[in-house]
Design a protein around this motif. Structure first.
Motif, short mmCIF file in Angstrom:
data_model
loop_
_atom_site.label_atom_id
_atom_site.label_comp_id
_atom_site.label_asym_id
_atom_site.label_seq_id
_atom_site.Cartn_x
_atom_site.Cartn_y
_atom_site.Cartn_z
N VAL A 20 2.00 19.51 -1.75
CA VAL A 20 3.11 18.54 -2.02
C VAL A 20 2.78 17.49 -1.55
O VAL A 20 2.31 17.16 -0.43
CB VAL A 20 4.30 19.24 -1.28
CG1 VAL A 20 5.59 18.45 -1.28
CG2 VAL A 20 4.72 20.79 -1.67
N GLN A 21 2.92 16.31 -2.60
CA GLN A 21 2.49 14.81 -2.08
C GLN A 21 3.89 14.39 -1.89
O GLN A 21 4.89 14.41 -2.65
CB GLN A 21 1.89 14.35 -3.42
CG GLN A 21 0.82 14.79 -4.00
CD GLN A 21 -0.30 15.17 -2.93
OE1 GLN A 21 -0.43 14.46 -2.30
NE2 GLN A 21 -0.93 16.28 -3.11
N SER A 22 3.98 13.90 -0.58
CA SER A 22 5.33 13.31 0.06
C SER A 22 5.92 12.00 -0.54
O SER A 22 5.03 11.24 -0.89
CB SER A 22 5.14 13.06 1.41
OG SER A 22 6.02 12.45 1.95
N LYS A 23 6.98 11.90 -0.74
CA LYS A 23 7.46 10.67 -1.41
C LYS A 23 7.61 9.53 -0.35
O LYS A 23 7.45 8.29 -0.86
CB LYS A 23 9.20 10.81 -1.48
CG LYS A 23 9.94 9.78 -2.09
CD LYS A 23 11.21 9.87 -2.18
CE LYS A 23 12.10 8.70 -2.85
NZ LYS A 23 13.33 9.05 -2.90
N VAL A 24 7.38 9.82 0.86
CA VAL A 24 7.12 8.75 1.91
C VAL A 24 5.90 7.82 1.77
O VAL A 24 6.18 6.71 1.97
CB VAL A 24 7.08 9.26 3.48
CG1 VAL A 24 6.77 8.50 4.48
CG2 VAL A 24 8.36 10.25 3.73
N THR A 25 4.63 8.28 1.12
CA THR A 25 3.78 7.76 0.83
C THR A 25 4.13 6.33 -0.06
O THR A 25 4.85 6.69 -1.03
CB THR A 25 2.75 8.44 0.06
OG1 THR A 25 2.46 9.49 0.96
CG2 THR A 25 1.15 8.03 -0.02
N SER A 26 3.11 5.50 0.04
CA SER A 26 3.41 4.03 -0.71
C SER A 26 3.52 4.36 -2.21
O SER A 26 2.75 5.25 -2.67
CB SER A 26 2.30 3.17 -0.49
OG SER A 26 2.52 2.00 -1.11
N ARG A 27 4.43 3.79 -3.06
CA ARG A 27 4.54 3.86 -4.42
C ARG A 27 3.48 3.25 -5.15
O ARG A 27 3.29 3.39 -6.33
CB ARG A 27 6.08 3.54 -5.01
CG ARG A 27 7.12 4.29 -4.31
CD ARG A 27 8.61 3.75 -4.89
NE ARG A 27 9.52 4.42 -4.42
CZ ARG A 27 10.29 5.46 -5.22
NH1 ARG A 27 9.52 5.66 -6.28
NH2 ARG A 27 11.22 6.22 -4.78
N ARG A 28 2.95 2.14 -4.25
CA ARG A 28 1.83 1.45 -5.17
C ARG A 28 0.46 2.17 -5.06
O ARG A 28 -0.04 2.66 -4.22
CB ARG A 28 1.66 0.11 -4.35
CG ARG A 28 3.04 -0.91 -4.30
CD ARG A 28 2.75 -2.15 -3.55
NE ARG A 28 3.90 -3.05 -3.93
CZ ARG A 28 3.94 -4.18 -3.33
NH1 ARG A 28 2.91 -4.56 -2.60
NH2 ARG A 28 5.00 -4.95 -3.45
N SER A 29 -0.09 1.77 -6.43
CA SER A 29 -1.62 2.24 -6.40
C SER A 29 -2.59 1.56 -5.38
O SER A 29 -2.75 0.38 -5.76
CB SER A 29 -2.03 2.56 -7.71
OG SER A 29 -1.27 3.29 -8.29
N VAL A 30 -3.49 2.03 -4.58
CA VAL A 30 -4.24 1.04 -3.83
C VAL A 30 -5.57 1.42 -4.25
O VAL A 30 -6.22 2.76 -4.40
CB VAL A 30 -4.08 1.57 -2.29
CG1 VAL A 30 -5.18 0.95 -1.43
CG2 VAL A 30 -2.64 1.46 -1.91
N LEU A 31 -6.40 0.51 -4.69
CA LEU A 31 -7.61 0.46 -5.20
C LEU A 31 -8.72 0.93 -3.80
O LEU A 31 -8.71 0.22 -2.91
CB LEU A 31 -8.19 -0.85 -5.67
CG LEU A 31 -9.77 -0.92 -6.03
CD1 LEU A 31 -9.87 0.02 -7.50
CD2 LEU A 31 -9.92 -2.36 -6.59
N GLN A 32 -9.47 1.94 -4.20
CA GLN A 32 -10.44 2.41 -3.43
C GLN A 32 -11.83 1.93 -3.68
O GLN A 32 -12.31 2.49 -4.76
CB GLN A 32 -10.16 3.94 -3.10
CG GLN A 32 -8.96 4.25 -2.55
CD GLN A 32 -8.59 3.86 -1.08
OE1 GLN A 32 -9.51 3.59 -0.42
NE2 GLN A 32 -7.33 3.70 -0.87
N LYS A 33 -12.49 1.16 -3.38
CA LYS A 33 -13.88 0.47 -3.74
C LYS A 33 -14.92 1.50 -3.37
O LYS A 33 -15.86 1.66 -4.26
CB LYS A 33 -14.17 -0.82 -3.16
CG LYS A 33 -13.36 -1.72 -3.71
CD LYS A 33 -13.26 -2.25 -5.23
CE LYS A 33 -14.61 -3.10 -5.54
NZ LYS A 33 -14.76 -3.30 -6.81
N GLY A 34 -14.95 1.65 -2.24
CA GLY A 34 -16.10 2.70 -1.64
C GLY A 34 -16.22 3.99 -2.25
O GLY A 34 -15.17 4.44 -2.42
N PRO A 35 -17.54 4.41 -2.33
CA PRO A 35 -17.71 5.84 -3.03
C PRO A 35 -17.16 6.92 -1.99
O PRO A 35 -17.39 6.88 -0.85
CB PRO A 35 -19.51 5.52 -3.31
CG PRO A 35 -19.76 4.74 -2.12
CD PRO A 35 -18.68 3.75 -1.84
#
Length: 251
Positions: A35-50
């Motif tokens: 279950v992925q919580s609604k509390v997590t930010s609604r914005r997509s965050v870019l993850q650069k590192g491998p």
């Protein structure tokens, strides 16, 4: 003459009680893993590192409506590391071959939103010729389905993945109400759009990808969105005979 400190060993009953508490705590934690919580930010965050992961499973590609207009193709996958697992939306169907079960890959330039990874055409995915040692506990958690009584405790807006038995369905003009169940209760999910009518029968197992909890008519239900996907799996069929009922498993 001084006295020696005496260290008393824990009683067997105490040890059993502590072990039971730890086991129950672990079970409660596992109920939250899919279950992925609604509390997590609604914005997509870019993850650069491998990040190096092992592919646990990947669903078949399907078409969805693009926000820019027209139809695109995507698929869902589950990947694991030595310490955690992730649900993944892959918006590049050409990567399907790389998402082979138990294959080790490295991903970079991907997005993370509400704990779900998103890989698009600008992301980098490369295969590695190596094996990954993943603890069985992580694999088990990744494969588990949250119990319905756990879903009822989640906030509206929460995303969910899991495998459920179809108890019954009610076909309406604009949607279909599918009632799913497990040993803790029942819950409805609303199918509309491309999921208005799917080929399934009562007793089949439905694997749900990226469904969202919503409060409808003061009742918490699962709803499908643009990236939702349903995979029908042959399940348990009840076949009635005079004076008794036999349950057969369909493989």
């Amino acid at each position: 003459m001084g006295t020696k400190d005496v260290v008393q060993a824990p009683r067997r009953d105490d040890a059993n009680e502590n072990g039971l508490k730890e086991e129950q705590s672990g079970q409660r934690q596992n109920q939250k893993t899919q279950v992925q919580s609604k509390v997590t930010s609604r914005r997509s965050v870019l993850q650069k590192g491998p990040m190096t992961v092992m592919v646990l499973k990947a669903a078949e590609p399907f078409e969805y409506e693009s926000p820019e207009g027209g139809k695109n193709t995507m698929f869902h996958a589950t990947v694991v590391t030595a310490s955690q697992f992730f649900q993944v939306k892959v918006f590049n169907a050409n990567l399907k071959e790389k998402f082979t079960k138990q294959k080790v890959i490295t991903i970079s330039d991907y997005f993370e939103c509400r704990g779900i990874l998103e890989i698009n055409k600008a992301s980098s995915v490369s295969g590695l010729d190596q094996k990954s040692e993943i603890p069985n506990s992580i694999v088990k958690r990744a494969k588990e389905t949250p119990k319905i009584d756990c879903l009822r405790k989640q906030a509206s807006g929460t995303f969910m993945y899991g495998l459920f038995v179809l108890y019954q369905k009610k076909v309406n003009k604009k949607n279909v109400i599918y009632e799913i169940q497990d040993n803790t209760g029942k819950m409805d999910f609303v199918g509309n759009g491309k999921w208005h009518i799917i080929k399934c029968e009562e007793g089949d197992k439905l694997r749900l990808f990226c469904f969202q909890l919503r409060t409808i008519d003061q009742k918490l239900k699962l709803t499908c969105g643009n990236h939702s996907f349903i995979q029908v799996e042959a399940g348990w069929r009840n076949i009635s005979f005079p004076e008794r009922q036999i349950i057969l498993s369909v493989f």
